[in-house]
Scaffold this motif. Structure first.
Motif, mmCIF file in Angstrom:
data_model
loop_
_atom_site.group_PDB
_atom_site.id
_atom_site.type_symbol
_atom_site.label_atom_id
_atom_site.label_comp_id
_atom_site.label_asym_id
_atom_site.label_seq_id
_atom_site.Cartn_x
_atom_site.Cartn_y
_atom_site.Cartn_z
ATOM 1 N N GLY A 108 0.826 -1.197 0.000
ATOM 2 C CA GLY A 108 0.000 0.000 0.000
ATOM 3 C C GLY A 108 0.862 1.248 0.000
ATOM 4 O O GLY A 108 2.016 1.227 -0.454
ATOM 5 N N SER A 109 0.334 2.351 0.542
ATOM 6 C CA SER A 109 1.009 3.650 0.483
ATOM 7 C C SER A 109 2.336 3.662 1.229
ATOM 8 O O SER A 109 3.290 4.318 0.801
ATOM 9 N N ILE A 110 2.416 2.954 2.358
ATOM 10 C CA ILE A 110 3.640 2.988 3.163
ATOM 11 C C ILE A 110 4.841 2.480 2.375
ATOM 12 O O ILE A 110 5.966 2.950 2.567
ATOM 13 N N ALA A 111 4.623 1.538 1.458
ATOM 14 C CA ALA A 111 5.732 0.934 0.709
ATOM 15 C C ALA A 111 6.383 1.894 -0.278
ATOM 16 O O ALA A 111 7.402 1.556 -0.890
ATOM 17 N N LYS A 112 5.818 3.097 -0.442
ATOM 18 C CA LYS A 112 6.477 4.085 -1.303
ATOM 19 C C LYS A 112 7.840 4.469 -0.741
ATOM 20 O O LYS A 112 8.702 4.945 -1.477
ATOM 21 N N ASP A 113 8.002 4.278 0.567
ATOM 22 C CA ASP A 113 9.310 4.473 1.203
ATOM 23 C C ASP A 113 9.740 3.119 1.739
ATOM 24 O O ASP A 113 9.383 2.751 2.862
ATOM 25 N N PRO A 114 10.492 2.340 0.944
ATOM 26 C CA PRO A 114 10.787 0.937 1.282
ATOM 27 C C PRO A 114 11.420 0.722 2.645
ATOM 28 O O PRO A 114 11.203 -0.309 3.263
ATOM 29 N N LYS A 115 12.183 1.691 3.124
ATOM 30 C CA LYS A 115 12.884 1.490 4.401
ATOM 31 C C LYS A 115 11.911 1.404 5.573
ATOM 32 O O LYS A 115 12.278 0.962 6.667
ATOM 33 N N ASN A 116 10.662 1.814 5.358
ATOM 34 C CA ASN A 116 9.675 1.792 6.435
ATOM 35 C C ASN A 116 8.821 0.532 6.446
ATOM 36 O O ASN A 116 7.876 0.428 7.220
ATOM 37 N N VAL A 117 9.133 -0.424 5.575
ATOM 38 C CA VAL A 117 8.395 -1.689 5.519
ATOM 39 C C VAL A 117 9.338 -2.833 5.868
ATOM 40 O O VAL A 117 10.379 -2.997 5.230
ATOM 41 N N LYS A 118 8.961 -3.610 6.888
ATOM 42 C CA LYS A 118 9.776 -4.750 7.299
ATOM 43 C C LYS A 118 8.917 -6.012 7.272
ATOM 44 O O LYS A 118 8.021 -6.181 8.103
ATOM 45 N N ILE A 119 9.180 -6.869 6.302
ATOM 46 C CA ILE A 119 8.448 -8.117 6.147
ATOM 47 C C ILE A 119 9.422 -9.264 6.394
ATOM 48 O O ILE A 119 10.510 -9.302 5.809
ATOM 49 N N ASN A 120 9.042 -10.200 7.272
ATOM 50 C CA ASN A 120 9.944 -11.287 7.627
ATOM 51 C C ASN A 120 9.236 -12.628 7.609
ATOM 52 O O ASN A 120 8.013 -12.717 7.774
ATOM 53 N N THR A 121 10.018 -13.672 7.400
ATOM 54 C CA THR A 121 9.633 -15.054 7.647
ATOM 55 C C THR A 121 10.599 -15.571 8.708
ATOM 56 O O THR A 121 11.522 -14.857 9.102
ATOM 57 N N PRO A 122 10.449 -16.800 9.183
ATOM 58 C CA PRO A 122 11.411 -17.301 10.178
ATOM 59 C C PRO A 122 12.849 -17.359 9.682
ATOM 60 O O PRO A 122 13.788 -17.381 10.492
ATOM 61 N N ALA A 127 12.898 -7.047 1.506
ATOM 62 C CA ALA A 127 12.874 -5.613 1.242
ATOM 63 C C ALA A 127 11.916 -5.354 0.083
ATOM 64 O O ALA A 127 12.085 -5.898 -1.005
ATOM 65 N N VAL A 128 10.907 -4.526 0.333
ATOM 66 C CA VAL A 128 9.809 -4.326 -0.613
ATOM 67 C C VAL A 128 9.966 -3.003 -1.349
ATOM 68 O O VAL A 128 10.258 -1.984 -0.742
ATOM 69 N N ARG A 129 9.751 -3.037 -2.667
ATOM 70 C CA ARG A 129 9.722 -1.811 -3.454
ATOM 71 C C ARG A 129 8.416 -1.764 -4.254
ATOM 72 O O ARG A 129 8.409 -1.802 -5.470
ATOM 73 N N GLY A 130 7.297 -1.744 -3.531
ATOM 74 C CA GLY A 130 5.992 -1.603 -4.146
ATOM 75 C C GLY A 130 5.609 -2.775 -5.018
ATOM 76 O O GLY A 130 5.809 -2.726 -6.231
ATOM 77 N N ALA A 168 9.519 -5.324 -7.422
ATOM 78 C CA ALA A 168 10.797 -5.971 -7.128
ATOM 79 C C ALA A 168 10.951 -6.116 -5.626
ATOM 80 O O ALA A 168 10.494 -5.273 -4.860
ATOM 81 N N ILE A 169 11.581 -7.210 -5.219
ATOM 82 C CA ILE A 169 11.903 -7.418 -3.810
ATOM 83 C C ILE A 169 13.295 -8.004 -3.690
ATOM 84 O O ILE A 169 13.795 -8.647 -4.616
ATOM 85 N N ASP A 170 13.915 -7.758 -2.541
ATOM 86 C CA ASP A 170 15.177 -8.403 -2.203
ATOM 87 C C ASP A 170 14.912 -9.361 -1.048
ATOM 88 O O ASP A 170 14.319 -8.970 -0.039
#
Length: 221
Positions: A108-122, A127-130, A168-170
């Motif tokens: 969503g809107s927050i992902a416009k600034d990738p450094k503010n999105v933290k998605i994890n698995t175990p 790193a998300v870029r929209g 794209a994601i890392d």
């Protein structure tokens, strides 16, 4: 000084207990674990920071205040680590952990600034870029992460004039990083300190994205 401390404490309290989204679709049995409480999920159930969503034979779609969409399939678990959002500026931060099963994320809107999105698995950090991607987590924590196209089409069907790209994601661990930037591209991370497998295009062969998405070394088309 006391007033300032009180104000900060009040802000933290409000952020912790404020509604940050809601369930827009629900089927079967699913619950939220919120502190000592267990809440049965139905359409319209409000979501709060630190909620743990657990699906049994159910499936749940959550829409956050910034229009982030998360779908939790059957026999899966998702933890809401953090969410702060200012609708006026579009700024905020989001933290999620796919703990088990299969979870789909659409930014969503927050992902416009990738450094503010933290998605994890175990076993991995993403790193998300929209974009739109799926995380499938096994009982041992092994995680397969697959990038999805920007438009929903049946894989391997050629539709004239239609171009489906992707974001794209890392996918990162302490041992390495793999970049995914093509639809249906995937990587497998088997252990927390392991190296993500090389990115390949997955052959879904018509299989729907759900709890039947197996966590194995991705097979190429």
């Amino acid at each position: 000084m006391k007033i300032a401390i009180f104000a900060i404490g009040l802000l933290i309290t409000c952020s912790t207990w404020a509604d940050i989204g809601s369930v827009t679709e629900s089927s079967g049995t699913a619950i939220i674990k919120r502190g000592k409480d267990t809440i049965q999920i139905v359409k319209g159930t409000e979501i709060k920071t630190n909620d743990k969503i657990e699906t049994k034979n159910g499936k749940v779609k959550i829409v956050f205040k910034d229009d982030t969409n998360v779908t939790v399939t059957e026999s899966s678990s998702l933890v809401i680590d953090d969410f702060v959002y200012d609708p006026k500026s579009g700024a905020g931060k989001l933290g999620l952990k796919a703990a088990a099963g299969t979870v789909r994320y659409v930014s969503g809107s927050i992902a416009k600034d990738p450094k503010n999105v933290k998605i994890n698995t175990p076993t991995a950090a993403i790193a998300v870029r929209g974009t739109d991607f799926v995380m499938a987590v096994s009982e041992t924590g092994a995680s397969m992460i697959m990038l999805m196209p920007t438009c929903e089409i049946e894989q391997n069907v050629n539709l004239k004039g239609l171009t489906c790209g992707s974001g794209a994601i890392d996918v990162e661990t302490p041992a390495g990083i793999v970049k995914l930037n093509r639809p249906y591209q995937a990587t497998l991370v088997e252990t927390l300190n392991g190296i993500p497998s090389p990115a390949v295009i997955v052959a879904l062969n018509g299989m729907a994205i759900g709890n039947n998405l197996m966590v194995n070394p991705p097979r190429t088309t």
